[in-house]
Write a protein that holds these residues in place. Sequence first.
Motif, short mmCIF file in Angstrom:
data_model
loop_
_atom_site.label_atom_id
_atom_site.label_comp_id
_atom_site.label_asym_id
_atom_site.label_seq_id
_atom_site.Cartn_x
_atom_site.Cartn_y
_atom_site.Cartn_z
N LYS A 45 0.69 -1.45 0.52
CA LYS A 45 -0.16 -0.56 -0.04
C LYS A 45 0.78 0.84 -0.06
CE LYS A 45 -4.33 -0.94 2.29
NZ LYS A 45 -5.09 -0.70 3.10
N PRO A 46 0.54 2.06 -1.40
CA PRO A 46 -0.20 2.13 -2.72
C PRO A 46 0.76 1.28 -2.79
CG PRO A 46 1.74 4.25 -2.04
CD PRO A 46 1.78 3.28 -0.76
N HIS A 68 2.35 -13.04 3.97
CA HIS A 68 1.27 -12.84 4.93
C HIS A 68 1.51 -11.28 5.53
CE1 HIS A 68 -0.50 -16.18 2.80
NE2 HIS A 68 0.46 -16.99 3.10
N THR A 69 0.40 -10.62 5.51
CA THR A 69 0.31 -9.81 6.70
C THR A 69 -1.13 -9.28 6.54
OG1 THR A 69 1.18 -7.00 7.36
CG2 THR A 69 1.20 -7.90 4.40
N VAL A 70 -1.23 -9.02 7.62
CA VAL A 70 -2.70 -8.61 7.71
C VAL A 70 -2.76 -7.12 7.60
CG1 VAL A 70 -4.20 -7.93 9.76
CG2 VAL A 70 -2.62 -9.53 10.48
N MET A 71 -2.39 -6.07 7.46
CA MET A 71 -2.54 -4.11 7.18
C MET A 71 -2.21 -4.50 5.55
SD MET A 71 -4.46 -3.24 9.47
CE MET A 71 -4.54 -1.65 8.46
N GLY A 72 -2.87 -4.67 4.55
CA GLY A 72 -2.17 -4.67 3.24
C GLY A 72 -1.51 -6.40 2.96
N GLY A 73 -1.70 -7.37 3.39
CA GLY A 73 -1.41 -8.16 2.51
C GLY A 73 -2.50 -9.22 1.95
#
Length: 73
Positions: A45-46, A68-73
């Motif tokens: 992101k972005p 794997h990331t919770v935010m933006g993944g």
Amino acid sequence: MLTGEGQADASIIAAGMMIPTVLAAARALGDNGLAVSVLNVPVIKPLDADTVVAAARRSRVVVTAENHTVMGG
């Protein structure tokens, strides 16, 4: 064979800690006669959609590799 420009059999889009693994995979595929493009996407992101789309248009197959990331993944 690793390619950055031109037609590729496959493009691998990767981020972060996956880059070394993706480069090894691209070398192995290259050793077996496939032209592979590796695209490093340092931030999700972005997303640089124009670059991703350009890589996809030059490739027969697109593969993503991420951790794997919770935010933006």
